[in-house]
Design an enzyme around this catalytic site. Structure first.
Site, PDB file in Angstrom:
ATOM      1  N   GLU A   1      26.541 -23.661 -10.877  1.00 25.26           N
ATOM      2  CA  GLU A   1      25.549 -22.787 -10.449  1.00 25.26           C
ATOM      3  C   GLU A   1      24.439 -23.618  -9.718  1.00 25.26           C
ATOM      4  OE1 GLU A   1      25.388 -19.632 -10.448  1.00 25.26           O
ATOM      5  OE2 GLU A   1      23.523 -19.036 -10.730  1.00 25.26           O
TER       6      GLU A   1
ATOM      7  N   THR B   1      22.921  -7.702   1.164  1.00 24.84           N
ATOM      8  CA  THR B   1      23.123  -9.004   0.309  1.00 24.84           C
ATOM      9  C   THR B   1      24.125  -8.627  -0.622  1.00 24.84           C
ATOM     10  OG1 THR B   1      21.737 -10.693  -0.953  1.00 24.84           O
ATOM     11  CG2 THR B   1      21.406  -8.189  -1.627  1.00 24.84           C
TER      12      THR B   1
HETATM   13  C1  DMJ Z   1      24.727 -10.582  -5.797  1.00 24.52           C
HETATM   14  O1  DMJ Z   1      24.454  -9.239  -6.555  1.00 24.52           O
HETATM   15  C2  DMJ Z   1      24.085 -10.361  -4.500  1.00 24.52           C
HETATM   16  O2  DMJ Z   1      24.590 -11.234  -3.784  1.00 24.52           O
HETATM   17  C3  DMJ Z   1      22.625 -10.967  -4.775  1.00 24.52           C
HETATM   18  O3  DMJ Z   1      21.999 -11.246  -3.540  1.00 24.52           O
HETATM   19  C4  DMJ Z   1      22.516 -11.921  -5.736  1.00 24.52           C
HETATM   20  N1  DMJ Z   1      23.368 -12.066  -6.907  1.00 24.52           N
HETATM   21  C5  DMJ Z   1      24.744 -11.624  -6.760  1.00 24.52           C
HETATM   22  C6  DMJ Z   1      25.768 -12.443  -6.358  1.00 24.52           C
HETATM   23  O4  DMJ Z   1      25.469 -13.960  -6.538  1.00 24.52           O
END
Ligand code: DMJ
Length: 489
Positions: free
Chosen positions: A371, A480
């Site tokens: 992470e 995202t």
């Molecule tokens: C996802 O839900 C999306 O990519 C978000 O932007 C951040 N967290 C997670 C994956 O890491």
């Protein structure tokens, strides 16, 4: 060696040399650049399609009436308490479509009819927006199926309450916690500050919903949040604190980051400009400023590598977050779309950063990265204490996908294939599903299959190996959560 046997790492004071561990998958010599650079890399595609079927099978068998699945204990898992939004199902719709998995898609479509948003469920607006609304909008954009449109509109209707307090006073920054029975909730902490990414990640989904519904209300809500943030006088050229004070008072020494709490705000500056058909000059200008700020304040050089770190109390931190590994892809996408007037510099930075992200995987015994990893010269790529887990995130693969599309360099497919094979070997649950890792050195499993593993990680792997004609970057923009939405022409 069985995939769930735990590997005991040698103690090491210097970084583990490449190839020096039992799980390293030595496929470098087997893959030739000519094969990797064909229009599509069929071996990689076949592997990822099979993995997706297996991931779906785990959810279908053990998590069907819920959000996610624990593939080892074969138990369902819900994200927001007792009830469900069928997160994995909705998050996966477009992945199933893109991969042509018709049977799986048909059962998902049927099941979706049961999804009811009229339930006393307290949801995170951010997560529900990117996973559920984004998933439905993208499924509709790809298929034109009315069911996805109806569900998206139904959910969008619920979101409006988050912009109102219990006494019906409207405000600009929405509450993150929302009872779907139309009440917003605000925690005491949220009254103090709001997360930059949490409130700055609505533009793409709300813009698409407005277009779909023919009602500007959603776009206006998203734009007024952004306008409010843009009012802040930022000290660090285009970079904003990860915790925004609703009164917009800039606190000295606040944290600036493209990792947790900051990431998708910056991503959406560029991507909203794209979605608008490159007409929204404000978002473009702010993206350009942010790129200058990143180069000036957040890049750290260590040995032969570059890292994108965060700034706390005006000092650069010595770690890079896995979440930040979306940034090389963002920079490369900016270059593809001529967003800045420093394309060569931006692309080189993207190449350097994605290499560090990849190395954070490559240097681990499992081939999967932590992470957070160190950028200290004596400790390069080592997992930060307490951050040794692999959360199934897509970010490194996402950047490899964009970098391959933009440069055509075979190594990005090669690296992606190594990662895909590592996931397959290290994280496959026998009877269906994949799990994360609690520890990328020992391989200790984490009994949880995240919905974004299907929505993002597997989809980006598939696209990395597919022809660039599939969802071309000049016609689609990825949210995202990796949900493709059309770019306006
Ligand atoms: C996802 O839900 C999306 O990519 C978000 O932007 C951040 N967290 C997670 C994956 O890491």
């Amino acid at each position: 060696m069985q995939h769930n046997e735990h590997y005991q790492p040698k103690s090491r004071t210097t970084p583990l040399p490449l190839f020096d561990h039992p799980y390293y998958i030595n496929i470098d010599d087997e893959l030739r650049d000519e094969d990797l650079q064909k229009d599509e890399f069929s071996e990689g595609k076949a592997l990822v399609v099979e993995m997706t079927k297996h991931a779906w099978k785990g959810y279908r068998q053990f998590g069907w009436d819920s959000d996610e699945v624990k593939p080892l204990s074969k138990m369902p898992l819900n994200m927001f308490g007792k009830n469900t939004l069928l997160l994995t199902l909705v998050d996966s719709l477009d992945t199933l479509m893109v991969m042509g998995l018709k049977e799986e898609l048909a059962e998902a479509h049927e099941k979706l009819k049961e999804l009811n948003f009229d339930q006393p469920l307290i949801i995170s607006l951010f997560e529900t927006n990117i996973r559920v609304l984004g998933g439905l909008l993208s499924a509709h954009a790809l298929s034109k199926d009315e069911l996805y449109k109806e569900k998206a509109i139904e959910l969008g209707q619920k979101f409006i309450a988050a912009f109102e307090s219990r006494d019906n006073v409207t405000h600009i920054f929405p509450h993150n916690w929302l009872n779907l029975m139309n009440q917003s909730y605000q925690t005491p902490a949220e009254r103090q500050s709001v997360g930059l990414a949490q409130v700055g990640t609505f533009s793409l989904e709300f813009g698409a919903l407005s277009d779909l519904k023919g009602d500007e209300i959603y776009r206006k809500k998203a734009m007024s949040i952004m306008a409010k943030i843009f009012e802040m006088k930022c000290k660090h050229e285009g970079l904003y604190p990860t915790a925004i004070n609703p009164k917009l008072i800039l606190q000295e020494g606040s944290t600036i980051s493209l990792g947790a709490d900051g990431d998708s705000f910056y991503e959406y500056l560029l991507k909203y400009w794209l979605q608008s058909g490159k007409t929204d000059e404000t978002h473009l200008r702010l993206y350009q400023q942010a790129v200058c700020g990143i180069k000036k304040y957040l890049i750290k050089k260590s040995g032969n590598y570059k890292f994108l770190v965060k700034l706390s109390q005006e000092r650069q931190n010595s770690e890079m977050e896995h979440l930040t590994c979306f940034a090389p892809g963002m920079l490369a996408l900016g270059v593809f779309h001529n967003a800045t007037d420093t394309p060569e510099e931006d692309l080189q930075l993207a190449r350097d950063l994605v290499e560090s992200c990849y190395m954070s995987y490559r240097m681990q015994p499992t081939g999967l990265g932590p992470e957070r990893f160190s950028s200290d010269e004596n400790d390069l790529f080592r997992a930060v204490a307490g951050q040794e887990y692999w959360a199934m995130r897509p970010k490194v693969i996402e950047s490899l996908f964009v970098l391959y599309r933009v440069t055509g360099d075979a190594k990005y497919r090669r690296w992606g294939y190594q990662i895909a094979v590592s996931i397959d070997r290290r994280c496959r649950a026998k009877d269906g599903g994949f799990h994360g890792l609690k520890n990328i050195e020992t391989g200790e499993p984490k009994d949880h299959q995240e919905s974004f593993f299907l929505a993002e990680t597997l989809k980006y792997l598939f696209l990395l190996f597919s022809s660039p004609k599939v969802l071309p970057l000049d016609q689609w923009v990825f949210t995202t959560e990796a949900h493709p939405l059309p770019i306006k022409v």
